[in-house]
Design a protein around this motif. Structure first.
Motif, PDB file in Angstrom:
ATOM      1  N   UNK A  33      89.594  23.251  56.574  1.00  0.00           N
ATOM      2  CA  UNK A  33      89.640  22.491  55.100  1.00  0.00           C
ATOM      3  C   UNK A  33      90.502  21.260  54.903  1.00  0.00           C
ATOM      4  N   UNK A  34      91.021  20.892  55.910  1.00  0.00           N
ATOM      5  CA  UNK A  34      92.208  19.796  55.996  1.00  0.00           C
ATOM      6  C   UNK A  34      91.621  18.306  55.377  1.00  0.00           C
ATOM      7  N   UNK A  35      90.580  18.182  55.825  1.00  0.00           N
ATOM      8  CA  UNK A  35      90.146  16.802  55.461  1.00  0.00           C
ATOM      9  C   UNK A  35      89.520  16.836  54.184  1.00  0.00           C
ATOM     10  N   UNK A  36      89.044  17.978  53.749  1.00  0.00           N
ATOM     11  CA  UNK A  36      88.642  18.215  52.131  1.00  0.00           C
ATOM     12  C   UNK A  36      89.960  18.245  51.355  1.00  0.00           C
ATOM     13  N   UNK A  37      90.846  18.744  51.597  1.00  0.00           N
ATOM     14  CA  UNK A  37      92.164  18.953  50.902  1.00  0.00           C
ATOM     15  C   UNK A  37      92.808  17.456  50.624  1.00  0.00           C
ATOM     16  N   UNK A  38      92.842  16.632  51.922  1.00  0.00           N
ATOM     17  CA  UNK A  38      93.470  15.392  51.832  1.00  0.00           C
ATOM     18  C   UNK A  38      92.469  14.572  50.903  1.00  0.00           C
ATOM     19  N   UNK A  39      91.329  14.694  50.903  1.00  0.00           N
ATOM     20  CA  UNK A  39      90.385  13.948  49.942  1.00  0.00           C
ATOM     21  C   UNK A  39      90.550  14.263  48.324  1.00  0.00           C
ATOM     22  N   UNK A  40      90.733  15.569  48.015  1.00  0.00           N
ATOM     23  CA  UNK A  40      90.953  16.038  46.814  1.00  0.00           C
ATOM     24  C   UNK A  40      92.229  15.358  46.417  1.00  0.00           C
ATOM     25  N   UNK A  41      93.248  15.423  47.270  1.00  0.00           N
ATOM     26  CA  UNK A  41      94.720  15.065  47.010  1.00  0.00           C
ATOM     27  C   UNK A  41      94.668  13.546  46.893  1.00  0.00           C
ATOM     28  N   UNK A  42      94.113  12.940  47.636  1.00  0.00           N
ATOM     29  CA  UNK A  42      94.114  11.474  47.544  1.00  0.00           C
ATOM     30  C   UNK A  42      93.352  10.802  46.563  1.00  0.00           C
ATOM     31  N   UNK A  43      92.271  11.137  46.242  1.00  0.00           N
ATOM     32  CA  UNK A  43      91.411  11.027  45.237  1.00  0.00           C
ATOM     33  C   UNK A  43      91.908  11.188  43.699  1.00  0.00           C
ATOM     34  N   UNK A  44      92.456  12.173  43.726  1.00  0.00           N
ATOM     35  CA  UNK A  44      93.241  12.796  42.369  1.00  0.00           C
ATOM     36  C   UNK A  44      94.592  11.980  42.228  1.00  0.00           C
ATOM     37  N   UNK A  45      95.220  11.725  43.014  1.00  0.00           N
ATOM     38  CA  UNK A  45      96.591  10.957  42.879  1.00  0.00           C
ATOM     39  C   UNK A  45      96.312   9.686  42.506  1.00  0.00           C
ATOM     40  N   UNK A  46      95.218   9.099  43.252  1.00  0.00           N
ATOM     41  CA  UNK A  46      94.782   7.469  42.724  1.00  0.00           C
ATOM     42  C   UNK A  46      94.277   7.618  41.312  1.00  0.00           C
ATOM     43  N   UNK A  47      93.571   8.518  40.938  1.00  0.00           N
ATOM     44  CA  UNK A  47      93.195   8.753  39.586  1.00  0.00           C
ATOM     45  C   UNK A  47      94.120   8.690  38.591  1.00  0.00           C
ATOM     46  N   UNK A  48      95.216   9.691  38.858  1.00  0.00           N
ATOM     47  CA  UNK A  48      96.178   9.733  37.829  1.00  0.00           C
ATOM     48  C   UNK A  48      97.058   8.457  37.731  1.00  0.00           C
ATOM     49  N   UNK A  49      97.227   7.863  38.853  1.00  0.00           N
ATOM     50  CA  UNK A  49      97.867   6.731  38.867  1.00  0.00           C
ATOM     51  C   UNK A  49      97.293   5.601  38.023  1.00  0.00           C
ATOM     52  N   UNK A  50      95.938   5.582  38.282  1.00  0.00           N
ATOM     53  CA  UNK A  50      95.139   4.733  37.477  1.00  0.00           C
ATOM     54  C   UNK A  50      95.170   4.823  36.007  1.00  0.00           C
ATOM     55  N   UNK A  51      95.292   6.139  35.648  1.00  0.00           N
ATOM     56  CA  UNK A  51      95.347   6.591  34.293  1.00  0.00           C
ATOM     57  C   UNK A  51      96.498   6.315  33.691  1.00  0.00           C
ATOM     58  N   UNK A  52      97.684   6.216  34.546  1.00  0.00           N
ATOM     59  CA  UNK A  52      98.949   6.039  34.097  1.00  0.00           C
ATOM     60  C   UNK A  52      99.014   4.467  33.798  1.00  0.00           C
ATOM     61  N   UNK A  53      98.342   3.639  34.730  1.00  0.00           N
ATOM     62  CA  UNK A  53      98.517   2.417  34.725  1.00  0.00           C
ATOM     63  C   UNK A  53      97.619   1.964  33.431  1.00  0.00           C
ATOM     64  N   UNK A  54      96.509   2.484  33.156  1.00  0.00           N
ATOM     65  CA  UNK A  54      95.740   2.276  31.732  1.00  0.00           C
ATOM     66  C   UNK A  54      96.627   2.578  30.823  1.00  0.00           C
ATOM     67  N   UNK A  55      97.509   3.636  30.550  1.00  0.00           N
ATOM     68  CA  UNK A  55      98.092   3.935  29.483  1.00  0.00           C
ATOM     69  C   UNK A  55      99.288   2.742  29.338  1.00  0.00           C
ATOM     70  N   UNK A  56      99.901   2.288  30.452  1.00  0.00           N
ATOM     71  CA  UNK A  56     100.881   1.184  30.373  1.00  0.00           C
ATOM     72  C   UNK A  56      99.998  -0.019  29.839  1.00  0.00           C
ATOM     73  N   UNK A  57      99.309  -0.320  30.369  1.00  0.00           N
ATOM     74  CA  UNK A  57      98.331  -1.534  29.850  1.00  0.00           C
ATOM     75  C   UNK A  57      98.065  -1.400  28.295  1.00  0.00           C
ATOM     76  N   UNK A  58      97.708  -0.237  27.752  1.00  0.00           N
ATOM     77  CA  UNK A  58      97.359  -0.133  26.482  1.00  0.00           C
ATOM     78  C   UNK A  58      98.745  -0.299  25.515  1.00  0.00           C
ATOM     79  N   UNK A  59      99.712   0.405  25.972  1.00  0.00           N
ATOM     80  CA  UNK A  59     100.996   0.112  25.194  1.00  0.00           C
ATOM     81  C   UNK A  59     101.540  -1.025  25.291  1.00  0.00           C
ATOM     82  N   UNK A  60     101.439  -1.652  26.327  1.00  0.00           N
ATOM     83  CA  UNK A  60     101.974  -3.136  26.374  1.00  0.00           C
ATOM     84  C   UNK A  60     100.956  -4.229  25.561  1.00  0.00           C
ATOM     85  N   UNK A  61      99.707  -3.987  25.641  1.00  0.00           N
ATOM     86  CA  UNK A  61      98.679  -4.825  25.132  1.00  0.00           C
ATOM     87  C   UNK A  61      98.839  -4.729  23.379  1.00  0.00           C
ATOM     88  N   UNK A  62      99.675  -3.737  22.841  1.00  0.00           N
ATOM     89  CA  UNK A  62      99.687  -3.395  21.550  1.00  0.00           C
ATOM     90  C   UNK A  62     100.779  -4.397  20.823  1.00  0.00           C
TER      91      UNK A  62
END
Length: 126
Positions: A33-62
């Protein structure tokens, strides 16, 4: 703590819980399962970081000048999709990361937000 930070922390906790469940399932389903676990962790980490980037963008743009908001938001939108593209290329090229579980990780924040909405709708009807 602001509402934005509280919402982000709640979503982050739920993404981590779903990831742990998926990682646990992958240990029972896959022989290696190593490659599947790495994929889940890698994809969701980038997704959470992009979500945070989106919230910072929204807060700054207001707080910005209305004339410069469109350029700022579009620039950050393009940067977020470039990050997704780079991550997909890395996941496709690297043999130790599964591409499909990386793509699954990209949908974790959306999955949490949509499931929260459905759960709220179901609980309010009763």
């Amino acid at each position: 703590m602001s509402l934005l930070e509280n919402t982000f922390k709640t979503i982050l906790k739920r993404v981590v819980i779903i990831n742990l469940i998926l990682i646990g399932i992958s240990f029972f389903v896959f022989r290696e399962p190593k490659q599947y676990v790495y994929g889940i962790v890698f994809g969701s980490t980038i997704n959470v970081l992009n979500f945070r980037l989106m919230s910072i963008t929204l807060a700054k743009s207001t707080q910005m000048n209305p004339k410069s908001i469109m350029g700022y938001v579009m620039g950050n939108y393009i940067i977020r999709y470039i990050i997704y593209g780079v991550v997909l290329i890395i996941a496709a090229k690297a043999d130790y990361i599964n591409l499909f579980t990386t793509i699954l990780g990209f949908f974790m924040v959306k999955l949490v937000i949509i499931s929260d909405t459905f759960i709220d709708l179901i609980l309010k009807k009763k």
